[in-house]
Design an enzyme around this catalytic site. Structure first.
Site, PDB file in Angstrom:
ATOM      1  N   PRO A  10       8.311   1.754  -4.373  1.00  0.00           N
ATOM      2  CA  PRO A  10       9.525   1.182  -4.291  1.00  0.00           C
ATOM      3  C   PRO A  10       9.062  -0.510  -4.216  1.00  0.00           C
ATOM      4  CG  PRO A  10       8.737   2.239  -2.113  1.00  0.00           C
ATOM      5  CD  PRO A  10       8.102   2.868  -3.597  1.00  0.00           C
ATOM      6  N   ASN A  11      10.053  -1.398  -4.613  1.00  0.00           N
ATOM      7  CA  ASN A  11      10.125  -2.700  -4.592  1.00  0.00           C
ATOM      8  C   ASN A  11       9.012  -3.294  -5.316  1.00  0.00           C
ATOM      9  OD1 ASN A  11      12.546  -2.512  -2.689  1.00  0.00           O
ATOM     10  ND2 ASN A  11      11.027  -1.992  -1.122  1.00  0.00           N
ATOM     11  N   ARG A  18       9.869 -11.427  -4.648  1.00  0.00           N
ATOM     12  CA  ARG A  18       9.957 -10.861  -3.435  1.00  0.00           C
ATOM     13  C   ARG A  18       8.906 -11.236  -2.467  1.00  0.00           C
ATOM     14  NH1 ARG A  18       7.579  -5.218  -1.666  1.00  0.00           N
ATOM     15  NH2 ARG A  18       8.559  -5.146   0.573  1.00  0.00           N
ATOM     16  N   TYR A  23       3.309 -11.624  -1.155  1.00  0.00           N
ATOM     17  CA  TYR A  23       2.935 -10.988  -2.241  1.00  0.00           C
ATOM     18  C   TYR A  23       2.454 -12.043  -3.563  1.00  0.00           C
ATOM     19  CZ  TYR A  23       4.810  -6.989   0.322  1.00  0.00           C
ATOM     20  OH  TYR A  23       5.019  -6.202   1.299  1.00  0.00           O
ATOM     21  N   ASN A  74      -0.232   2.310  -5.749  1.00  0.00           N
ATOM     22  CA  ASN A  74       0.423   1.578  -4.721  1.00  0.00           C
ATOM     23  C   ASN A  74       1.858   1.937  -4.525  1.00  0.00           C
ATOM     24  OD1 ASN A  74       1.502  -0.793  -3.157  1.00  0.00           O
ATOM     25  ND2 ASN A  74       1.044  -2.366  -4.633  1.00  0.00           N
ATOM     26  N   ALA A  77       6.043   1.111   0.723  1.00  0.00           N
ATOM     27  CA  ALA A  77       6.434   1.637   2.037  1.00  0.00           C
ATOM     28  C   ALA A  77       6.351   3.029   2.017  1.00  0.00           C
ATOM     29  CB  ALA A  77       7.947   1.185   2.450  1.00  0.00           C
ATOM     30  N   GLU A  98      -5.808   4.318  -3.088  1.00  0.00           N
ATOM     31  CA  GLU A  98      -4.695   3.632  -2.528  1.00  0.00           C
ATOM     32  C   GLU A  98      -4.888   2.252  -2.513  1.00  0.00           C
ATOM     33  OE1 GLU A  98      -3.149   2.741   2.034  1.00  0.00           O
ATOM     34  OE2 GLU A  98      -4.093   4.537   1.708  1.00  0.00           O
ATOM     35  N   HIS A 100      -3.120  -1.738  -2.173  1.00  0.00           N
ATOM     36  CA  HIS A 100      -2.039  -2.622  -1.727  1.00  0.00           C
ATOM     37  C   HIS A 100      -2.452  -4.199  -2.101  1.00  0.00           C
ATOM     38  CE1 HIS A 100      -0.323   0.565   0.890  1.00  0.00           C
ATOM     39  NE2 HIS A 100      -1.419   0.781   0.964  1.00  0.00           N
ATOM     40  N   ARG A 107      -1.086  -6.995   9.127  1.00  0.00           N
ATOM     41  CA  ARG A 107       0.491  -7.042   9.280  1.00  0.00           C
ATOM     42  C   ARG A 107       0.994  -6.272  10.179  1.00  0.00           C
ATOM     43  NH1 ARG A 107       2.703  -6.333   3.434  1.00  0.00           N
ATOM     44  NH2 ARG A 107       4.562  -7.205   4.616  1.00  0.00           N
TER      45      ARG A 107
END
Length: 145
Positions: A10-11, A18, A23, A74, A77, A98, A100, A107
């Site tokens: 998502p996103n 964004r 990012y 990736n 969330a 995984e 990111h 964070r």
């Protein structure tokens, strides 16, 4: 020839616009071009999917079984919430990495928990778009060893 599925959650379709302070300005299309160039040079194939829907990601993981050699995920969330994605990865018995863009451990605390890490062979985070080619290098080495 090694075949790798790159899934984006998502996103991630909003990359480039964004939260560029987190990012960066690179778009998902830019990342796909970078990965395709890497794959051409490495004699691999790369397939991409981005979805904002958990079920579509689960379906893509299931469809990878017997077709792909590995999965780079990736999950955005969903990393921190999705037992369904964790179970899907475990059920197809393919190596997964995984990924990111940001360093999730630097964070918010809720980003420190990962369901995906429990079934992944490794984790790459904090290297921005370059993380994708790092993950491709790692996956190719993993499946070809």
């Amino acid at each position: 020839m090694t075949s790798i599925l790159i899934l984006n959650g998502p996103n991630l379709n909003l990359l480039g616009t964004r939260q560029p302070e987190v990012y960066g300005a690179t778009t998902l299309a830019d990342i796909e071009k970078m990965c395709t160039a890497w794959a051409d040079a490495a004699n691999c194939t790369v397939t991409f999917l981005q979805s904002n829907h958990e079920g579509a990601l689960v379906d893509a993981i299931h469809a990878a079984r017997g077709v792909q050699d590995g999965i780079i995920l990736n999950a955005g969330a969903y990393t921190h919430t999705s037992i369904a994605l964790m179970d899907a990865l475990a059920s197809v018995e393919l190596p997964a990495i995984e990924l990111h863009l940001s360093n999730v451990h630097a964070r918010e605390t809720f980003r420190h928990k990962s369901y995906i890490a429990k079934v992944a062979v490794g984790l790459i985070c904090g290297f921005g778009p370059r993380g994708y080619t790092l993950a491709l290098d790692a996956m190719k080495s993993y499946v070809e060893d």
